[in-house]
Write a protein that holds these residues in place. Structure first.
Motif, PDB file in Angstrom:
ATOM      1  N   LEU A  40      13.350 -24.400  36.558  1.00  0.00           N
ATOM      2  CA  LEU A  40      12.058 -25.063  36.780  1.00  0.00           C
ATOM      3  C   LEU A  40      11.044 -24.094  37.373  1.00  0.00           C
ATOM      4  CD1 LEU A  40      13.243 -28.530  38.156  1.00  0.00           C
ATOM      5  CD2 LEU A  40      12.293 -28.034  35.888  1.00  0.00           C
ATOM      6  N   LEU A  41      11.486 -23.220  38.270  1.00  0.00           N
ATOM      7  CA  LEU A  41      10.584 -22.236  38.855  1.00  0.00           C
ATOM      8  C   LEU A  41      10.099 -21.240  37.805  1.00  0.00           C
ATOM      9  CD1 LEU A  41      12.427 -21.564  42.233  1.00  0.00           C
ATOM     10  CD2 LEU A  41      10.179 -22.622  41.958  1.00  0.00           C
ATOM     11  N   ALA A  71       9.815 -21.931  34.614  1.00  0.00           N
ATOM     12  CA  ALA A  71       8.881 -22.691  33.773  1.00  0.00           C
ATOM     13  C   ALA A  71       7.502 -22.749  34.419  1.00  0.00           C
ATOM     14  CB  ALA A  71       9.417 -24.096  33.544  1.00  0.00           C
ATOM     15  N   ARG A  72       7.474 -23.000  35.727  1.00  0.00           N
ATOM     16  CA  ARG A  72       6.195 -23.093  36.426  1.00  0.00           C
ATOM     17  C   ARG A  72       5.457 -21.752  36.407  1.00  0.00           C
ATOM     18  NH1 ARG A  72       7.073 -24.842  42.331  1.00  0.00           N
ATOM     19  NH2 ARG A  72       7.987 -26.622  41.193  1.00  0.00           N
ATOM     20  N   ARG A  73       6.199 -20.671  36.620  1.00  0.00           N
ATOM     21  CA  ARG A  73       5.557 -19.361  36.637  1.00  0.00           C
ATOM     22  C   ARG A  73       4.983 -18.979  35.280  1.00  0.00           C
ATOM     23  NH1 ARG A  73       8.821 -13.735  37.064  1.00  0.00           N
ATOM     24  NH2 ARG A  73       9.425 -14.493  35.002  1.00  0.00           N
ATOM     25  N   GLY A  88       4.221 -21.057  32.763  1.00  0.00           N
ATOM     26  CA  GLY A  88       3.420 -22.077  32.100  1.00  0.00           C
ATOM     27  C   GLY A  88       4.135 -22.767  30.960  1.00  0.00           C
ATOM     28  N   ASP A  98       6.372 -25.935  29.502  1.00  0.00           N
ATOM     29  CA  ASP A  98       6.663 -27.346  29.750  1.00  0.00           C
ATOM     30  C   ASP A  98       8.155 -27.484  30.055  1.00  0.00           C
ATOM     31  OD1 ASP A  98       7.015 -30.059  29.804  1.00  0.00           O
ATOM     32  OD2 ASP A  98       6.106 -30.450  27.843  1.00  0.00           O
ATOM     33  N   PRO A  99       8.533 -27.978  31.255  1.00  0.00           N
ATOM     34  CA  PRO A  99       9.951 -28.068  31.608  1.00  0.00           C
ATOM     35  C   PRO A  99      10.673 -29.258  30.979  1.00  0.00           C
ATOM     36  CG  PRO A  99       8.629 -28.918  33.384  1.00  0.00           C
ATOM     37  CD  PRO A  99       7.669 -28.411  32.347  1.00  0.00           C
ATOM     38  N   SER A 140      11.291 -18.646  45.806  1.00  0.00           N
ATOM     39  CA  SER A 140       9.998 -19.320  45.643  1.00  0.00           C
ATOM     40  C   SER A 140       8.860 -18.314  45.660  1.00  0.00           C
ATOM     41  CB  SER A 140       9.799 -20.354  46.755  1.00  0.00           C
ATOM     42  OG  SER A 140      10.787 -21.366  46.686  1.00  0.00           O
ATOM     43  N   ALA A 151       3.905 -19.393  41.094  1.00  0.00           N
ATOM     44  CA  ALA A 151       3.020 -19.562  39.921  1.00  0.00           C
ATOM     45  C   ALA A 151       1.983 -18.465  39.905  1.00  0.00           C
ATOM     46  CB  ALA A 151       2.358 -20.928  39.976  1.00  0.00           C
TER      47      ALA A 151
END
Length: 272
Positions: free
Chosen positions: A217-218, A220-222, A224, A226-227, A265, A270
Motif C-alpha cells: 500500500l505504501l 502504491a501511494r508513493r 500513484g 490504485d491499490p 513510512s 508520497a
C-alpha cells in the motif's frame, strides 16, 4: 582500508561497494555469475561453495576487512557453507569480518527480538542463516553478525514484488511483519561496523514494523497506483511455513552508529 565484498554483485553488496569507493577505500568485489557494475571496484569471480577457492582468493587479496553478503534462497551450500568458508579464510589473514545475517532465523512472536536472542528457525532458509551464524561465531568470535530485515531501494526484490502484487501478478501476505531498511542506510551502517570492534549479533533494521501487504500500500501511494487491485492473503491460507511477526529491536545499533536508520513510512513517503 582495503575491503573485500563477497557477493558484490548482489543488491546490498553492490551498494556497499559503491559507498566504499566513494569513501576512498580500495574495494575488491566478488561475483559468481552476475556483475558488480561499480566503477573503481576490482572484480573477482568466486564460488563461495568451493572452500579452497575462497581461501586462495582471500589470501591473494589480503584485505583489512571482509564484508560477507552472499546468499541464495533455498541453497544451503551458498548460505551456510559459503559463510563458513568466508569466515575461515578471513580469520586466516586476520581480516575484520562483517557477516550479513537475517531476521529469517527467528520463528516470529509479538515481542521484538533483541540482538542476542538465539535463533529459532522454522523453515530451511532460516535454518541456513542460523547455521551460518554458528559457523562464523565459532571461527571468529570477533566478527559482527548484522541481523537485518527486508532491504528496500530502487531495484530491490521487495519493491518489485509489491508492484507485481498491485498489478495482480503476485500476492502479498497480511500476516508477515518485518522491519524494512533502506539499502543505502544498511550499507553505510555496514561500513561503519567495518571500522569498529563491535562483535556478535547486532540488529540493524528500520524502526517500523509493517506487513508485506502494508508495504504494498505504501508503494502504491508513493507511485500513484490504485491499490484496489492489490492481491493479498495470509501465509496460513497459502500453506506457507515462514515466520509471521518478526520485529527487530535495533536500539543498540542506533546508539552505536552515526547512520540514521529511517523508517519505511519516511522511505516511501508520497512524492519521493
Amino acid at each position: 582500508m582495503r575491503v573485500l565484498v563477497v557477493g558484490g554483485s548482489g543488491f546490498l553488496g553492490r551498494e556497499v561497494c559503491r559507498l566504499a569507493v566513494r569513501g576512498g577505500w580500495v574495494v575488491v568485489g566478488t561475483c559468481h555469475s552476475g556483475e558488480v557494475g561499480v566503477p573503481g571496484v576490482e572484480v573477482r569471480r568466486l564460488d563461495v561453495t568451493e572452500r579452497a577457492a575462497v581461501v586462495d582468493l582471500v589470501a591473494a587479496v589480503r584485505p583489512d576487512a571482509v564484508v560477507a553478503t552472499p546468499y541464495r534462497y533455498g541453497d544451503w551450500a551458498v548460505t551456510a557453507d559459503g559463510a563458513a568458508h568466508v569466515a575461515y579464510a578471513a580469520a586466516r589473514v586476520g581480516a575484520r569480518l562483517v557477516h550479513i545475517s537475517s531476521d529469517a532465523l527467528h520463528a516470529g512472536r509479538p515481542e521484538a527480538y533483541a540482538d542476542d536472542d538465539p535463533p529459532t528457525p522454522i523453515f530451511p532458509y532460516g535454518a541456513a542463516k542460523a547455521a551460518a551464524e554458528t559457523a562464523v561465531r565459532a571461527v571468529d568470535p570477533g566478527a559482527v553478525l548484522v541481523r537485518t530485515s527486508l532491504i528496500l531501494g530502487e531495484g530491490s526484490k521487495q519493491i518489485q514484488l509489491c508492484r507485481d502484487a498491485l498489478a495482480g501478478r503476485a500476492t502479498l501476505f497480511t500476516d508477515e511483519l518485518r522491519c524494512p531498511v533502506d539499502v543505502g542506510d544498511l550499507a553505510a551502517a555496514v561500513l561503519e561496523l567495518v571500522d569498529s570492534d563491535v562483535a556478535g549479533p547486532l540488529n540493524v533494521a528500520g524502526p517500523d514494523a509493517v506487513s508485506r501487504a502494508e508495504l504494498g500500500l505504501l508503494v502504491a501511494r508513493r507511485e500513484g497506483i490504485d491499490p484496489a487491485g492489490l492481491k493479498t492473503t495470509t501465509g496460513a491460507a497459502a500453506g506457507v511455513v515462514r515466520p509471521t511477526e518478526v520485529r527487530l529491536d535495533s536500539t543498540r545499533a542506533v546508539g552505536l552508529l552515526r547512520t540514521r536508520l529511517r523508517g519505511v513510512s519516511e522511505l516511501l513517503a508520497a512524492g519521493r
